[in-house]
Design an enzyme around this catalytic site. Structure first.
Site, PDB file in Angstrom:
ATOM      1  N   SER A 140       6.571 -32.939  84.748  1.00 27.93           N
ATOM      2  CA  SER A 140       7.328 -32.412  83.550  1.00 27.93           C
ATOM      3  C   SER A 140       6.880 -31.268  82.658  1.00 27.93           C
ATOM      4  O   SER A 140       5.650 -31.102  82.528  1.00 27.93           O
ATOM      5  CB  SER A 140       7.961 -33.462  82.819  1.00 27.93           C
ATOM      6  N   SER A 253       4.809 -50.737  96.102  1.00 26.17           N
ATOM      7  CA  SER A 253       5.295 -50.029  94.638  1.00 26.17           C
ATOM      8  C   SER A 253       5.513 -48.464  95.312  1.00 26.17           C
ATOM      9  O   SER A 253       4.629 -47.982  95.985  1.00 26.17           O
ATOM     10  CB  SER A 253       4.351 -49.953  93.518  1.00 26.17           C
ATOM     11  N   ASP A 259       3.548 -37.836  94.688  1.00 28.14           N
ATOM     12  CA  ASP A 259       2.263 -37.111  94.463  1.00 28.14           C
ATOM     13  C   ASP A 259       1.247 -37.369  95.552  1.00 28.14           C
ATOM     14  O   ASP A 259       0.501 -36.316  95.874  1.00 28.14           O
ATOM     15  CB  ASP A 259       1.706 -37.724  93.081  1.00 28.14           C
ATOM     16  N   ALA A 289       0.914 -44.783 100.263  1.00 26.45           N
ATOM     17  CA  ALA A 289       1.075 -45.148  98.810  1.00 26.45           C
ATOM     18  C   ALA A 289       1.948 -46.111  98.582  1.00 26.45           C
ATOM     19  O   ALA A 289       1.828 -46.909  97.603  1.00 26.45           O
ATOM     20  CB  ALA A 289       1.548 -43.738  98.378  1.00 26.45           C
TER      21      ALA A 289
END
Length: 317
Positions: A140, A253, A259, A289
């Site tokens: 961000s 998750s 990323d 991931a």
């Protein structure tokens, strides 16, 4: 191997802990907190390190929290380049309720930047880059940075010439997609973001490919990637459109998948791999991931095990 510089404009010290329950009006007795360095670019550098690569992490840091951020990065073995922030680095808080297993995340805004602060940052970034390198802009923007600041960064780096990979969201992403961005090599987004920009659902791979191809034709980026979650990833470039499959794995998750994708994709490109191979690496890292708990990124052992099964196919529009 090309130099990789990741850029995190609004990093955070992430504090995580647990409590027996999370309810209003009572003192919540928490477990001993754990601290980690957070932010999109930092996570990309972390994924690159996990997969055996090296990068430099450009982070803005201020105050005591900024010093802790730098220490945390050093402890992880991530080479950081600190730029002074106009205030205290933010601290985000995550609390898991033992009673329900739910996580409550409290995200702070970070220090506010002035136009003078932004100009100093651009000057410093120019000094950190070179034509032979890759620059990853992820995460961000900080308060006070204009919504078109990502576009400004890309334009300001044209003379130094790094290959820029961008993974941002919200208004800055909308701004990037509104017109040409000379110098932007790769723009990545997920399915929800692409549908938001498109203004309508993109239910099929072909729909995502047409959307991405249109952005390439408009000069938004040389390559556009749309991550479709369990349906894999779409890549569009002037050479055509590709799909990389995601494997059917147990999902623990989804945090950190994006990323992990960018880290693996960037590392492959830095090693001289073609876009197709980089797409495979990124998609495999994202798959790895989602099998890890909480905010953990991909694991190298899972990445290595899944990679041979990530298939590529051309999409003909």
């Amino acid at each position: 191997m090309q130099d990789i510089l990741t850029v995190t404009l609004n990093p955070a010290v992430d504090l995580s802990t647990t409590a027996p329950s999370v309810v209003a009006g009572h003192k919540l007795r928490c477990a001993t907190p754990e601290f980690s360095a957070g932010g999109g670019g930092i996570n990309v550098s972390r994924a690159i390190r996990i997969l055996g690569g090296h990068s430099r992490a450009f982070v803005v840091a201020g105050g005591n929290a900024g010093q802790r951020l730098q220490t945390l990065l050093a402890d992880e073995g991530i080479a950081e380049i600190a730029h002074p922030a106009p205030g205290e680095t933010r601290t985000n808080v995550a609390v898991i309720s033992d009673e329900t297993g739910k996580q409550f995340r409290f995200v702070m805004p970070g220090p506010t930047w002035s136009s003078a602060d932004c100009k100093q940052l651009l000057t410093r970034l120019n000094a950190m880059t070179n034509r032979a390198g890759l620059l990853v802009l992820s995460g961000s923007l900080a308060p006070g940075m204009p919504r078109d600041f990502a576009r400004t960064i890309i334009a300001s780096l044209q003379d130094t010439g790094p290959s820029i990979i961008c993974d941002i969201s919200g208004e800055p992403l909308h701004d990037l997609c509104s017109g040409p961005n000379p110098g932007l090599a790769v723009l990545r987004m997920d399915l929800d973001e692409s549908e938001d920009i498109h203004g309508a659902p993109l239910p099929t791979r072909e729909d995502s490919a047409r959307f991405a191809e249109n952005l390439v034709k408009r000069g938004v980026a040389e390559t556009v990637i749309v991550a479709r979650g369990p349906d894999g990833s779409i890549l569009a470039s002037e050479d055509g459109c590709l799909h990389a499959s995601a494997l059917d794995v147990p999902i623990d998750s989804k945090v950190g998948a994006g990323d992990s994708f960018v880290g693996a994709f960037t590392l492959a490109r830095a090693a001289g791999e073609p876009l197709a191979t980089a797409l495979q690496h990124g998609t495999t890292a994202a798959t790895a991931a989602v099998t890890t708990p909480a905010t953990e990124l991909c694991r190298k052992s899972d990445f290595t095990r899944y990679l041979p099964d990530c298939s590529l196919s051309e999409i003909h529009l």
